[in-house]
Scaffold this active site. Sequence first.
Site, PDB file in Angstrom:
ATOM      1  NE  ARG A   1     -28.993  42.566  11.958  1.00 58.82           N
ATOM      2  CZ  ARG A   1     -29.902  43.214  11.244  1.00 58.82           C
ATOM      3  NH1 ARG A   1     -29.649  44.411  10.744  1.00 58.82           N
ATOM      4  NH2 ARG A   1     -31.079  42.659  11.011  1.00 58.82           N
TER       5      ARG A   1
ATOM      6  N   GLY B   1      -1.386  13.734   6.034  1.00 59.81           N
ATOM      7  CA  GLY B   1      -2.344  14.548   5.275  1.00 59.81           C
ATOM      8  C   GLY B   1      -3.494  14.993   6.162  1.00 59.81           C
TER       9      GLY B   1
ATOM     10  CD  GLU C   1      -5.662  14.711   2.763  1.00 62.60           C
ATOM     11  OE1 GLU C   1      -4.887  14.301   3.624  1.00 62.60           O
ATOM     12  OE2 GLU C   1      -5.397  15.655   1.994  1.00 62.60           O
TER      13      GLU C   1
HETATM   14  N1  CAA Z   1       0.721   3.329   8.358  1.00 61.68           N
HETATM   15  C1  CAA Z   1       1.311   2.204   7.876  1.00 61.68           C
HETATM   16  N2  CAA Z   1       0.625   1.070   7.621  1.00 61.68           N
HETATM   17  C2  CAA Z   1      -0.687   1.071   7.876  1.00 61.68           C
HETATM   18  C3  CAA Z   1      -1.370   2.202   8.374  1.00 61.68           C
HETATM   19  C4  CAA Z   1      -0.601   3.367   8.619  1.00 61.68           C
HETATM   20  N3  CAA Z   1      -1.170   4.472   9.094  1.00 61.68           N
HETATM   21  N4  CAA Z   1      -2.670   1.902   8.508  1.00 61.68           N
HETATM   22  C5  CAA Z   1      -2.817   0.631   8.125  1.00 61.68           C
HETATM   23  N5  CAA Z   1      -1.618   0.122   7.750  1.00 61.68           N
HETATM   24  C6  CAA Z   1      -1.338  -1.236   7.300  1.00 61.68           C
HETATM   25  C7  CAA Z   1      -1.767  -2.248   8.367  1.00 61.68           C
HETATM   26  O1  CAA Z   1      -0.725  -2.472   9.288  1.00 61.68           O
HETATM   27  C8  CAA Z   1      -2.057  -3.501   7.535  1.00 61.68           C
HETATM   28  O2  CAA Z   1      -0.849  -4.098   7.205  1.00 61.68           O
HETATM   29  P1  CAA Z   1      -0.726  -5.722   7.007  1.00 61.68           P
HETATM   30  O3  CAA Z   1      -1.492  -6.076   5.806  1.00 61.68           O
HETATM   31  O4  CAA Z   1       0.736  -5.933   6.848  1.00 61.68           O
HETATM   32  O5  CAA Z   1      -1.315  -6.327   8.242  1.00 61.68           O
HETATM   33  C9  CAA Z   1      -2.623  -2.892   6.251  1.00 61.68           C
HETATM   34  O6  CAA Z   1      -2.173  -1.531   6.173  1.00 61.68           O
HETATM   35  C10 CAA Z   1      -4.130  -2.912   6.189  1.00 61.68           C
HETATM   36  O7  CAA Z   1      -4.618  -2.247   7.334  1.00 61.68           O
HETATM   37  P2  CAA Z   1      -6.139  -2.388   7.754  1.00 61.68           P
HETATM   38  O8  CAA Z   1      -6.469  -3.840   7.890  1.00 61.68           O
HETATM   39  O9  CAA Z   1      -6.372  -1.488   8.904  1.00 61.68           O
HETATM   40  O10 CAA Z   1      -6.858  -1.836   6.437  1.00 61.68           O
HETATM   41  P3  CAA Z   1      -8.384  -1.713   6.044  1.00 61.68           P
HETATM   42  O11 CAA Z   1      -8.579  -2.251   4.689  1.00 61.68           O
HETATM   43  O12 CAA Z   1      -9.256  -2.243   7.152  1.00 61.68           O
HETATM   44  O13 CAA Z   1      -8.571  -0.125   5.918  1.00 61.68           O
HETATM   45  C11 CAA Z   1      -8.959   2.102   6.700  1.00 61.68           C
HETATM   46  C12 CAA Z   1      -8.345   0.732   6.953  1.00 61.68           C
HETATM   47  C13 CAA Z   1      -8.571   2.951   7.895  1.00 61.68           C
HETATM   48  C14 CAA Z   1     -10.467   2.037   6.586  1.00 61.68           C
HETATM   49  C15 CAA Z   1      -8.351   2.699   5.393  1.00 61.68           C
HETATM   50  O14 CAA Z   1      -8.789   2.000   4.257  1.00 61.68           O
HETATM   51  C16 CAA Z   1      -8.650   4.165   5.218  1.00 61.68           C
HETATM   52  O15 CAA Z   1      -7.965   5.024   5.780  1.00 61.68           O
HETATM   53  N6  CAA Z   1      -9.708   4.519   4.414  1.00 61.68           N
HETATM   54  C17 CAA Z   1      -9.964   5.903   4.076  1.00 61.68           C
HETATM   55  C18 CAA Z   1      -9.269   6.274   2.803  1.00 61.68           C
HETATM   56  C19 CAA Z   1      -9.023   7.743   2.680  1.00 61.68           C
HETATM   57  O16 CAA Z   1      -8.746   8.429   3.643  1.00 61.68           O
HETATM   58  N7  CAA Z   1      -9.080   8.220   1.455  1.00 61.68           N
HETATM   59  C20 CAA Z   1      -8.757   9.574   1.192  1.00 61.68           C
HETATM   60  C21 CAA Z   1      -8.304   9.708  -0.219  1.00 61.68           C
HETATM   61  S1  CAA Z   1      -7.058  10.843  -0.485  1.00 61.68           S
HETATM   62  C22 CAA Z   1      -7.776  12.355  -0.595  1.00 61.68           C
HETATM   63  O17 CAA Z   1      -8.873  12.603  -0.202  1.00 61.68           O
HETATM   64  C23 CAA Z   1      -6.785  13.281  -1.147  1.00 61.68           C
HETATM   65  C24 CAA Z   1      -7.220  14.495  -1.830  1.00 61.68           C
HETATM   66  O18 CAA Z   1      -7.279  14.560  -3.035  1.00 61.68           O
HETATM   67  C25 CAA Z   1      -7.395  15.706  -0.964  1.00 61.68           C
END
Ligand code: CAA
Length: 388
Positions: free
Chosen positions: A268, A242, A372
């Site tokens: 301009r 995304g 995102e």
């Molecule tokens: N792919 C697969 N797995 C992943 C991954 C990825 N890219 N990133 C993390 N993981 C897994 C990790 O391996 C870990 O797995 P285990 O539990 O098995 O060890 C697990 O996920 C947790 O990872 P983290 O410890 O890194 O997680 P965290 O809680 O510290 O969070 C973060 C990390 C990067 C801050 C994440 O929470 C994040 O991206 N936050 C932002 C959220 C976001 O982007 N929201 C947007 C909403 S959607 C939107 O805006 C859509 C719309 O309508 C336009």
Amino acid sequence: MFTLPENTLMIQQAAKEFVEEYQIIETSMKRDHTHEFPTEIVKALGENGFMGMFIPEEYGGMGLSVLDYVVALEEICYADAGVGVIMSVNNSLVCWPILKFGSEEQKQKYLAPLASGEKLGCYALTEPNAGSDAGSQQTKYTEQDGQYVLNGTKIWITNGPQADICVTYANKDVSLRHRGVSAFVFETSTPGFSVGKVEEKLGIACSGTSELVYDNMVLDADNMMHVKDKGFAVAMATLDGGRVGIAAQALGIAQRALDLAISHAKQREQFGKPIATKQAIQWMIADMATKIESARLLTWKAATIKDQEMAGTCELSREEISRACSMAKLAASECANFCADKALQIHGGYGYSKEYEVERLYRDARITTLYEGTSEIQRVVISASLLK
Ligand code: CAA
């Protein structure tokens, strides 16, 4: 010379022709004022294959690459970033996870109508207490007789008011944080689902954004995606892709801002000459163009990596893939804000008027460093992969 593949250039041309045929630039200001959802354009995007671009033909898509998709998306967003985000969410955040993590039955059921534009998708992750901290999912699911009962509220959901199909996340036990999260895909006609507050936003006004409410919403076992309790990985992997889409959206805004700034600077006149003859203006133009070119290369690189990942030929680690996607989004979204700001500056007082497109670009660009994942979250992802 470095250039895009022939096929990708053809897709880029097709997107430019689509923008022209449906007069998306000419009608963009009107949509910004009325906030009207572009139903006809979205229908046409579907009919022309832009709503499920990398869905294989066997599931009703175009079978194109992520690189083709980002190049086309930039063209649509060049014309109207509000229209572009509708396309971006449907492709990256809904079609992609179903294709990657969905069961064969889910692919058969959902992908063709999403790709044709007959149905629209949304991706519901964010909650009042789970924004940047996405792992803090409070929407709860309980299991009853082989079914799942969901209760909770999602917020800021793009396409929320219009969506027919929703990819969402719920936790079986909030104390488990992300380890209790599962992913689901369902139709929004499901009893217990409703659209809550519809947001009034600063920009991308024609796209719908709303709350979604799940009130004892009962889903069947076959609405769960992927593996139980592994939903957070689905959410994160989906957001990687995304973010490349949002990078393309930001590039469209930035390029439009640059083109309008150049055109204004040439016509301009002040102090008896076009303002383009002034070094102050020339340097702004040079900085804008350089930032766009750099961000575009990062975006094309990330898209190519996503293609290799899907084809099973990518040799990068999961963290390196995430880093490439976050770098593209960080660079392109910051670039869009920089370019919109400089384009407005070059327009002077005119740029502050709603009669001029740069005023809208300035507001549209602002969302790209927020949704995102904020720029700060992209830096978290990038640095975590380097410092691991
Ligand atoms: N792919 C697969 N797995 C992943 C991954 C990825 N890219 N990133 C993390 N993981 C897994 C990790 O391996 C870990 O797995 P285990 O539990 O098995 O060890 C697990 O996920 C947790 O990872 P983290 O410890 O890194 O997680 P965290 O809680 O510290 O969070 C973060 C990390 C990067 C801050 C994440 O929470 C994040 O991206 N936050 C932002 C959220 C976001 O982007 N929201 C947007 C909403 S959607 C939107 O805006 C859509 C719309 O309508 C336009």
